[in-house]
Design a protein around this motif. Sequence first.
Motif, PDB file in Angstrom:
ATOM      1  N   ILE A  53      -5.073 -45.174 -21.145  1.00 55.37           N
ATOM      2  CA  ILE A  53      -6.281 -44.698 -21.822  1.00 55.37           C
ATOM      3  C   ILE A  53      -7.320 -44.348 -20.762  1.00 55.37           C
ATOM      4  N   LYS A  57     -12.934 -40.416 -21.333  1.00 57.55           N
ATOM      5  CA  LYS A  57     -12.648 -39.261 -22.177  1.00 57.55           C
ATOM      6  C   LYS A  57     -13.242 -39.472 -23.570  1.00 57.55           C
ATOM      7  N   MET A  59     -14.330 -38.539 -27.533  1.00 57.25           N
ATOM      8  CA  MET A  59     -13.663 -37.915 -28.674  1.00 57.25           C
ATOM      9  C   MET A  59     -14.700 -37.379 -29.653  1.00 57.25           C
ATOM     10  N   GLN A  63     -10.995 -36.653 -33.745  1.00 58.23           N
ATOM     11  CA  GLN A  63     -10.089 -37.353 -32.825  1.00 58.23           C
ATOM     12  C   GLN A  63     -10.198 -38.867 -33.000  1.00 58.23           C
ATOM     13  N   LEU A  66      -8.147 -39.744 -35.976  1.00 62.67           N
ATOM     14  CA  LEU A  66      -6.716 -39.647 -35.700  1.00 62.67           C
ATOM     15  C   LEU A  66      -6.247 -40.854 -34.901  1.00 62.67           C
ATOM     16  N   ALA A  67      -7.031 -41.242 -33.902  1.00 63.51           N
ATOM     17  CA  ALA A  67      -6.677 -42.414 -33.101  1.00 63.51           C
ATOM     18  C   ALA A  67      -6.629 -43.653 -33.992  1.00 63.51           C
ATOM     19  N   LEU A  69      -6.096 -43.820 -37.253  1.00 61.58           N
ATOM     20  CA  LEU A  69      -4.947 -43.813 -38.157  1.00 61.58           C
ATOM     21  C   LEU A  69      -3.645 -44.050 -37.406  1.00 61.58           C
ATOM     22  N   SER A  70      -3.532 -43.513 -36.181  1.00 64.10           N
ATOM     23  CA  SER A  70      -2.294 -43.707 -35.412  1.00 64.10           C
ATOM     24  C   SER A  70      -2.049 -45.179 -35.165  1.00 64.10           C
ATOM     25  N   ILE A  71      -3.065 -45.867 -34.649  1.00 66.52           N
ATOM     26  CA  ILE A  71      -2.834 -47.265 -34.297  1.00 66.52           C
ATOM     27  C   ILE A  71      -2.622 -48.104 -35.551  1.00 66.52           C
ATOM     28  N   MET A  73      -1.022 -47.074 -38.168  1.00 61.71           N
ATOM     29  CA  MET A  73       0.364 -46.851 -38.579  1.00 61.71           C
ATOM     30  C   MET A  73       1.310 -47.740 -37.798  1.00 61.71           C
ATOM     31  N   PHE A 169     -10.582 -46.069 -28.444  1.00 64.47           N
ATOM     32  CA  PHE A 169      -9.857 -47.216 -27.893  1.00 64.47           C
ATOM     33  C   PHE A 169     -10.775 -48.125 -27.077  1.00 64.47           C
ATOM     34  N   PHE A 172     -12.795 -50.139 -29.557  1.00 57.11           N
ATOM     35  CA  PHE A 172     -11.883 -51.114 -30.164  1.00 57.11           C
ATOM     36  C   PHE A 172     -11.628 -52.295 -29.224  1.00 57.11           C
TER      37      PHE A 172
ATOM     38  N   MET B   1      -2.019 -36.081 -33.206  1.00 58.39           N
ATOM     39  CA  MET B   1      -1.770 -37.491 -33.513  1.00 58.39           C
ATOM     40  C   MET B   1      -0.772 -38.089 -32.531  1.00 58.39           C
ATOM     41  N   TYR B   4      -1.746 -40.040 -29.450  1.00 62.26           N
ATOM     42  CA  TYR B   4      -2.368 -41.353 -29.608  1.00 62.26           C
ATOM     43  C   TYR B   4      -1.346 -42.460 -29.864  1.00 62.26           C
ATOM     44  N   ILE B   5      -0.079 -42.063 -30.113  1.00 60.20           N
ATOM     45  CA  ILE B   5       0.911 -43.082 -30.485  1.00 60.20           C
ATOM     46  C   ILE B   5       1.236 -44.017 -29.314  1.00 60.20           C
ATOM     47  N   PRO B   7      -0.520 -44.793 -26.450  1.00 55.66           N
ATOM     48  CA  PRO B   7      -1.589 -45.765 -26.187  1.00 55.66           C
ATOM     49  C   PRO B   7      -1.693 -46.811 -27.298  1.00 55.66           C
ATOM     50  N   SER B   8      -1.466 -46.382 -28.546  1.00 59.70           N
ATOM     51  CA  SER B   8      -1.553 -47.327 -29.667  1.00 59.70           C
ATOM     52  C   SER B   8      -0.507 -48.420 -29.541  1.00 59.70           C
ATOM     53  N   LEU B  11      -1.435 -50.705 -26.602  1.00 63.50           N
ATOM     54  CA  LEU B  11      -2.616 -51.505 -26.905  1.00 63.50           C
ATOM     55  C   LEU B  11      -2.270 -52.608 -27.915  1.00 63.50           C
TER      56      LEU B  11
END
Lengths: 570, 190
Positions: A53, A57, A59, A63, A66-67, A69-71, A73, A169, A172, B1, B4-5, B7-8, B11
């Motif tokens: 990370i 950067k 967002m 973005q 999206l970040a 929702l990705s984490i 999931m 991130f 978070f 999307m 981001y997977i 890093p997710s 993390l």
Amino acid sequence: MNTEMMGIVVTFLLTVALALPLGKYIAKVFKGERTWTDFLNPLERFIFRFCGIDPQKEMNWKQHMLALLSINMVWFVYAFVVLLCQGSLFLNPDGNPGMTPDLAFNTDISFLVNCNLQHYSGETGVSYLSQMIVITFLQFVTAATGIAAVVVLFRAFAEKTTEKLGNFFVFFTKTITRILLPLCIVIASLLVFNGTPASFEGKDRIVTLQGDTVQVSRGPAAPMIAIKHLGTNGGGWFGANSTHPLENPNYLTNMIEVIAQVLIPIAMVFALGFFIKRKKLSYIIFGVMTIGMLSFMIPNLVSEHSGNPAIARMHLADATAMEGKEVRFGVTASAYWQVVTTIISTGSINSMHDSSMPMSGAMQLLGMMTNCFYGGVGVGILNYFVFLVIAVFISGLMVGRTPEFMGKKIEAREMKIASIIALLHPFIILAGTALSAYVVAHHPNAAWAVPPSSWLNNPGSHGFSEMLYEYTSAAANNGSGFEGLGDNNIFWNVTTGFVLILGRFLPIIGPVAIAGLLAAKKYTPESAGTLKTDTVTFGIMTYAVIMVIAALAFFPALTLGPIAEFFNLK
Amino acid sequence: MKKYIMPSLKLTLVMIVLCSALYPLLVSGIAKAAAGKGGGAKAYLDGKVVGYANVGQKFTEDKYFWGRPSAVDYNAAGSGGSNKGPSNPDYLATVQARIDSFLVHNPAVKRNELPAELVTASGSGLDPHISPRAALVQVKRVAAARKLNETLIADLVRKQVQRPLAGCLGPEKVNVLQLNIALDQISLKK
């Protein structure tokens, strides 16, 4: 003032006294200013490097979402697998089985959205491993998700015109390392020295003084109890949550737990003021939220203190409403907790809400229906912001001024989002309740693990309240329940699962989107024609909007439930 | 999307280590310094474990003070309340039955002296406490069953009363298990 009233007054004053400095600290953390926790810098740098990370950067709002929702999931899949397989994994001294798929789905979603519907019981439904790596884990990360989302909103209003809103991130991670973990260590330590277990031993078998043999469930509960409150998740280690004498051993722990759950929600309001340098705005918001809290707290206290009229007719020494309550807390501290846990989305309990008086039940429901008086960590402010936008728009129309908030015009697009989010909440609650009431009435013998005919633990209006409460709790991501409801079956596990998802992600995305859209707009400096949003008048306006939209929408349903029961019982 | 997977995932891994392993282990370590070493503080009679100090037990014999009714019959393998609503007729019948049963065992007590907490179930089903008043109302029965002086027992109850936190916050209460242990100690000495 008697000692019980004194107890809750001191509790509330302590909460505010702690929330002010914490709010200031939180604002500093997210501004990147110097704080005493800067010794954690190397740890965070290591985490970012390891995860790939780039903290510099920034967002935009899309973005960010999206970040987020990705984490989420990733967590969903991970938790589902562990809950299904927990029976054959390690750290399971009591030999509890894996979950059925529908229960695993419900439990997974429930904790993923920072809720604790808990259609299982802690002692028998989960292993120590699941308690730690699923439940406790999600209690941390979902709280951090909520806070990270609201920091995006802070950023959107801190600058005049911008698309760059920081890194998701980073928000978070810092929430966990700088806020949640340090506070949790303090709270958990206080709990263990007051008698909450924290060892990994399994159930104990003892012979009681009278000679009965019973078992006593234990486990590393204290770490989870700290974060369950601080992160406003509320999920209990034991089935009886914080009524349990090991989960909440005495009056002091009760104060600690009830302060911990509302501490960050209030601190975030103050943090907003410090962050965007508009302290007056945050004090007005705090004032409105406190008046909102009192509008449910006072009737709840009165109703609980009046006791149960049906028991009064039995002519005992008193008719105190002690069903479902614990002697060490008493009626007053139980009533206080009932309201606090429902206005913010904790959902932990120190008394059984199903057994509280009808009008208290109505206040608990209203707390979740409005869901923005303090509210859950992060999401409370997001919910409040939706109503604030609507209030700006309506008052703008009333006085004939352009609706503006913080120098940004509120236009059709923002209003559409705000209206949809505000109406979504009553829609999913009322539709769900209607569906379940239909099933109970027309398909009482459907072949589910618990047939609809045995869902309700109480007849009449109170039974209806049990269903209404379950969907309200799910939609508000609260998690408390009228626990008499027989909810561990495919109907409730699946329907509340979907209500939970809708009630979490849309109310996060909506307000963040509005904030992001506003942030990108041209800044117009305040003039004599600007509607001031940091005044008492506007505060009252917001309160009225919340009560009209969020509370009145539910009036018919409340009439069928708690209000009907109230008049029947008189 | 997609970007981001990764890093997710990483993390998530970091946070599992931090929040689900290191943090509970740390607290568990701190708890070693607490009473019961984090396994829960126990209660003893004559050096023998008779339960957990803070987990309520079932008392049905006349010679013991009784705690509150329990929806889980005081088996701490589980926990929970009755979840009965205040207007539920079945529930009200249960309460009535508890009143009748209490009055049979305590013939000296009048109905209007009986506190409601002794006939209503607690939230956890493991409530370790009763109010001082609910203890005092049982003194006559316990004294008769143990053939002890009533004032002696009443004094013992008063000695066992736990004051509000810091003298001014919250209710007064009596731990039923500890009160009964103190009773048994008197009987042992005799």
